[in-house]
Design a protein around this motif. Structure first.
Motif, PDB file in Angstrom:
ATOM      1  N   LEU A  92       0.833  -1.209   0.000  1.00 43.50           N
ATOM      2  CA  LEU A  92       0.000   0.000   0.000  1.00 43.50           C
ATOM      3  C   LEU A  92       0.865   1.257   0.000  1.00 43.50           C
ATOM      4  O   LEU A  92       0.583   2.222  -0.725  1.00 43.50           O
ATOM      5  CB  LEU A  92      -0.930  -0.010   1.208  1.00 43.50           C
ATOM      6  CG  LEU A  92      -2.051  -1.060   1.193  1.00 43.50           C
ATOM      7  CD1 LEU A  92      -2.717  -1.138   2.565  1.00 43.50           C
ATOM      8  CD2 LEU A  92      -3.079  -0.733   0.116  1.00 43.50           C
ATOM      9  N   ASP A  93       1.927   1.257   0.807  1.00 45.93           N
ATOM     10  CA  ASP A  93       2.819   2.422   0.863  1.00 45.93           C
ATOM     11  C   ASP A  93       3.510   2.649  -0.478  1.00 45.93           C
ATOM     12  O   ASP A  93       3.626   3.793  -0.947  1.00 45.93           O
ATOM     13  CB  ASP A  93       3.872   2.225   1.954  1.00 45.93           C
ATOM     14  CG  ASP A  93       3.295   2.290   3.362  1.00 45.93           C
ATOM     15  OD1 ASP A  93       2.168   2.818   3.502  1.00 45.93           O
ATOM     16  OD2 ASP A  93       3.952   1.796   4.295  1.00 45.93           O
ATOM     17  N   ILE A  94       3.974   1.553  -1.108  1.00 42.21           N
ATOM     18  CA  ILE A  94       4.649   1.683  -2.395  1.00 42.21           C
ATOM     19  C   ILE A  94       3.681   2.173  -3.466  1.00 42.21           C
ATOM     20  O   ILE A  94       4.027   2.993  -4.321  1.00 42.21           O
ATOM     21  CB  ILE A  94       5.290   0.340  -2.801  1.00 42.21           C
ATOM     22  CG1 ILE A  94       6.472   0.035  -1.871  1.00 42.21           C
ATOM     23  CG2 ILE A  94       5.742   0.349  -4.262  1.00 42.21           C
ATOM     24  CD1 ILE A  94       7.112  -1.311  -2.103  1.00 42.21           C
ATOM     25  N   GLY A  95       2.428   1.712  -3.397  1.00 48.06           N
ATOM     26  CA  GLY A  95       1.425   2.176  -4.348  1.00 48.06           C
ATOM     27  C   GLY A  95       1.209   3.674  -4.265  1.00 48.06           C
ATOM     28  O   GLY A  95       1.048   4.355  -5.291  1.00 48.06           O
ATOM     29  N   ARG A  96       1.219   4.227  -3.051  1.00 45.43           N
ATOM     30  CA  ARG A  96       1.042   5.670  -2.892  1.00 45.43           C
ATOM     31  C   ARG A  96       2.229   6.438  -3.478  1.00 45.43           C
ATOM     32  O   ARG A  96       2.059   7.508  -4.062  1.00 45.43           O
ATOM     33  CB  ARG A  96       0.860   6.013  -1.413  1.00 45.43           C
ATOM     34  CG  ARG A  96      -0.405   5.416  -0.799  1.00 45.43           C
ATOM     35  CD  ARG A  96      -0.605   5.850   0.631  1.00 45.43           C
ATOM     36  NE  ARG A  96      -1.725   5.127   1.255  1.00 45.43           N
ATOM     37  CZ  ARG A  96      -1.586   4.131   2.085  1.00 45.43           C
ATOM     38  NH1 ARG A  96      -0.374   3.709   2.440  1.00 45.43           N
ATOM     39  NH2 ARG A  96      -2.649   3.528   2.586  1.00 45.43           N
ATOM     40  N   VAL A  97       3.429   5.882  -3.320  1.00 44.29           N
ATOM     41  CA  VAL A  97       4.621   6.531  -3.885  1.00 44.29           C
ATOM     42  C   VAL A  97       4.584   6.482  -5.410  1.00 44.29           C
ATOM     43  O   VAL A  97       4.851   7.479  -6.091  1.00 44.29           O
ATOM     44  CB  VAL A  97       5.899   5.851  -3.354  1.00 44.29           C
ATOM     45  CG1 VAL A  97       7.124   6.378  -4.088  1.00 44.29           C
ATOM     46  CG2 VAL A  97       6.028   6.072  -1.847  1.00 44.29           C
ATOM     47  N   LEU A  98       4.243   5.315  -5.959  1.00 42.47           N
ATOM     48  CA  LEU A  98       4.204   5.172  -7.413  1.00 42.47           C
ATOM     49  C   LEU A  98       3.119   6.031  -8.040  1.00 42.47           C
ATOM     50  O   LEU A  98       3.239   6.431  -9.206  1.00 42.47           O
ATOM     51  CB  LEU A  98       3.982   3.705  -7.793  1.00 42.47           C
ATOM     52  CG  LEU A  98       5.122   2.739  -7.485  1.00 42.47           C
ATOM     53  CD1 LEU A  98       4.714   1.312  -7.853  1.00 42.47           C
ATOM     54  CD2 LEU A  98       6.390   3.128  -8.240  1.00 42.47           C
ATOM     55  N   ALA A  99       2.058   6.337  -7.273  1.00 36.88           N
ATOM     56  CA  ALA A  99       0.959   7.129  -7.829  1.00 36.88           C
ATOM     57  C   ALA A  99       1.421   8.504  -8.263  1.00 36.88           C
ATOM     58  O   ALA A  99       0.828   9.117  -9.165  1.00 36.88           O
ATOM     59  CB  ALA A  99      -0.161   7.254  -6.791  1.00 36.88           C
ATOM     60  N   ALA A 100       2.481   8.998  -7.653  1.00 37.50           N
ATOM     61  CA  ALA A 100       2.998  10.315  -8.026  1.00 37.50           C
ATOM     62  C   ALA A 100       3.683  10.289  -9.378  1.00 37.50           C
ATOM     63  O   ALA A 100       3.874  11.327 -10.013  1.00 37.50           O
ATOM     64  CB  ALA A 100       3.977  10.818  -6.958  1.00 37.50           C
ATOM     65  N   ALA A 101       4.060   9.105  -9.843  1.00 40.60           N
ATOM     66  CA  ALA A 101       4.817   9.007 -11.091  1.00 40.60           C
ATOM     67  C   ALA A 101       3.921   8.746 -12.296  1.00 40.60           C
ATOM     68  O   ALA A 101       4.061   9.357 -13.341  1.00 40.60           O
ATOM     69  CB  ALA A 101       5.863   7.894 -10.972  1.00 40.60           C
ATOM     70  N   ASP A 102       2.991   7.829 -12.187  1.00 47.27           N
ATOM     71  CA  ASP A 102       2.121   7.507 -13.314  1.00 47.27           C
ATOM     72  C   ASP A 102       0.860   6.819 -12.823  1.00 47.27           C
ATOM     73  O   ASP A 102       0.769   6.401 -11.673  1.00 47.27           O
ATOM     74  CB  ASP A 102       2.848   6.628 -14.343  1.00 47.27           C
ATOM     75  CG  ASP A 102       3.336   5.319 -13.731  1.00 47.27           C
ATOM     76  OD1 ASP A 102       3.931   4.531 -14.461  1.00 47.27           O
ATOM     77  OD2 ASP A 102       3.127   5.087 -12.523  1.00 47.27           O
ATOM     78  N   ALA A 103      -0.107   6.735 -13.713  1.00 47.31           N
ATOM     79  CA  ALA A 103      -1.373   6.100 -13.371  1.00 47.31           C
ATOM     80  C   ALA A 103      -1.249   4.589 -13.492  1.00 47.31           C
ATOM     81  O   ALA A 103      -0.638   4.083 -14.427  1.00 47.31           O
ATOM     82  CB  ALA A 103      -2.472   6.606 -14.295  1.00 47.31           C
ATOM     83  N   ALA A 104      -1.817   3.869 -12.546  1.00 49.38           N
ATOM     84  CA  ALA A 104      -1.751   2.407 -12.574  1.00 49.38           C
ATOM     85  C   ALA A 104      -2.805   1.853 -13.519  1.00 49.38           C
ATOM     86  O   ALA A 104      -3.922   2.361 -13.572  1.00 49.38           O
ATOM     87  CB  ALA A 104      -1.974   1.849 -11.176  1.00 49.38           C
ATOM     88  N   PRO A 105      -2.470   0.827 -14.272  1.00 49.42           N
ATOM     89  CA  PRO A 105      -3.491   0.178 -15.100  1.00 49.42           C
ATOM     90  C   PRO A 105      -4.491  -0.541 -14.206  1.00 49.42           C
ATOM     91  O   PRO A 105      -4.156  -1.002 -13.117  1.00 49.42           O
ATOM     92  CB  PRO A 105      -2.684  -0.816 -15.943  1.00 49.42           C
ATOM     93  CG  PRO A 105      -1.458  -1.097 -15.127  1.00 49.42           C
ATOM     94  CD  PRO A 105      -1.155   0.173 -14.395  1.00 49.42           C
TER      95      PRO A 105
END
Length: 453
Positions: A92-105
């Motif tokens: 969950l924490d990594i997902g929040r960080v990655l959200a700043a970079a691009d949209a998840a499929p």
């Protein structure tokens, strides 16, 4: 000692572990899937008719993907059947960080099929051990070392709300190292891959070892003083090493990141007429068959180059969504369950024209038989310079040691200047990616003697 049967039985006992992680993700409001792998590896090293080392290694990994709050996060543990709830909070924490970079499929709805277990999985038993010892018996001026390896893997993918999908796969590998002593020391190495250890040993015993011994003896002779030749034949062993340099250009993430010189070339000629490049982990001759990739997308043939024309790229769910391209099932995880990356599974180069092996009437052929490492290589531009061994083949078939040479060129130009093949397909391995191709006749390379050779 834990046996193979007990290890894969352990996989059955841990089948419920994924339910624990899926339930924990749901408690946090997330949708999730769990990828689990159990690995077994037997390895045997024989030299001078004796077993020098025999090992059995058991390992595995658990990878968790969680979709929550519109994000996609990952967490990995180098233990199969892990149930630690911290994996969920980490994802969950990594997902929040990655959200700043691009949209998840969005999570895909098509699921990996339940696949019958492959049979038989490769093993190194007493019969194979006896054959390996016999094949390494001393012949005076020649020493043979054989490293046999049998990999077996069980992969399970479990998505919340569905039953788990699972498959077994494996690959047999034999690395032969042949050393001859004459005027100097000649060495050549070769790898053989297959579905069973018996099949790999059959190939070694039938043709490969005798040819390698002959080459090693030639390479141990005094080298020719000049490299005068009319044609160049690059052995499949060397071609496969060079193809690993060009493979990244055919990955969609390389295109999206601007690292592929082929990014604007779909529909254009990028190779000689007659050249085809296909990736297919499900092919009958694929050393490590896989019915679906690390994301659960079914695998199958993907044509990258057809008759010299670029047709497309390999992709994962994320890269395909970003580019608006088809998903090719090319998202691979490493042995430790790392986040998926786009990689080929079984990349094969072929050519329509069989020009035969190294002997040509009225022509002297420089047959490049072994690559000894890259002096310089650039996977973006394709430029390379490598050390290599070669033999000079006269029109009457006489073979002479060409010595240690330097082979330089550009791998993209090499693709555009292949005149034909020699009919001898070789295979190279990098992790779970395999690259295969025949020896090729080409006009694009610069050849020179290495300093001090």
């Amino acid at each position: 000692m834990t046996t193979s049967r007990e290890h894969f039985s352990g996989a059955e006992a841990q089948a419920g572990a994924s339910d624990v992680l899926l339930a924990e993700a749901a408690r946090h409001g997330g949708d999730a899937e769990v990828w689990t792998a159990w690995h077994e590896t037997d390895e045997l090293v024989c030299r001078a008719a004796a077993v020098e080392r025999h090992s059995e290694v058991f390992s595995g990994a658990t990878a968790l993907t969680v979709w929550a709050e519109g994000n996609e996060g990952y967490a990995v543990r180098n233990t199969p059947g892990a149930t630690d709830p911290a994996l969920v909070t980490t994802a969950l924490d990594i997902g929040r960080v990655l959200a700043a970079a691009d949209a998840a499929p969005a999570p895909h709805v098509d699921r990996a099929p339940r696949t019958p277990a492959a049979a038989p999985l490769p093993r190194i038993g007493s019969d194979a051990t006896a054959r390996l010892r016999a094949l390494t018996e001393s012949t005076g001026d020649v020493e043979v070392e054989l490293r046999a390896r049998a990999d077996r893997t069980r992969v399970r993918l479990h998505r919340a709300g569905t039953g788990p999908a699972e498959y077994d796969t494996g690959v047999a590998q034999l690395f032969a190292r042949v050393t001859a002593r004459g005027d100097g020391t000649g060495y050549i190495g070769h790898q053989i891959f297959g579905r069973t250890m018996e099949g790999v040993l059959d190939a070694a015993e039938r043709t490969e070892l005798a040819e390698l011994v002959g080459l090693a003896r030639i390479l141990a002779a005094r080298p020719a003083t000049a490299l005068d030749h009319d044609d160049v034949l690059v052995d499949g062993r060397v071609l496969c090493r060079l193809l690993t340099l060009v493979a990244p250009a055919f990955l969609l993430d390389s295109v999206l990141e601007g690292r592929s010189p082929l990014k604007d070339s779909v529909g254009e000629h990028v190779a000689s007429p007659g050249v085809t490049l296909v990736d297919d982990p499900t092919a009958a001759d694929s050393p490590l068959p896989a019915p679906w990739d690390g994301e659960g997308t079914p695998t199958g043939p993907t044509v990258l180059v057809e008759n010299g024309v670029l047709r497309g790229f390999l992709s994962s769910r994320r890269t395909a969504a970003e580019a608006g391209a088809p998903v090719t099932g090319s998202a691979q995880r490493g042995a430790n369950g790392e986040m998926t990356t786009v990689q080929p599974g079984h990349l094969v180069l072929s050519h329509t024209d069989d020009l035969g092996t190294e002997t040509r009437a009225d022509r002297t052929v420089l047959h490049v038989v072994q690559a000894n490492g890259a002096h310089t290589s650039n996977p973006i531009t394709g430029d390379f310079s490598i050390g290599a061994n070669a033999v000079l083949v006269s029109p009457d078939g006489t073979r002479r040691n060409a010595g240690n040479i330097t082979l330089a060129g550009n791998v993209f130009e090499l693709l555009r200047s292949i005149d034909g093949h020699d009919g001898r397909v070789r295979v190279n391995r990098s992790n779970n990616s395999f690259v295969a191709g025949p020896g090729v006749w080409t006009r694009s390379l610069t050849v020179g003697h290495q300093e001090g050779a």
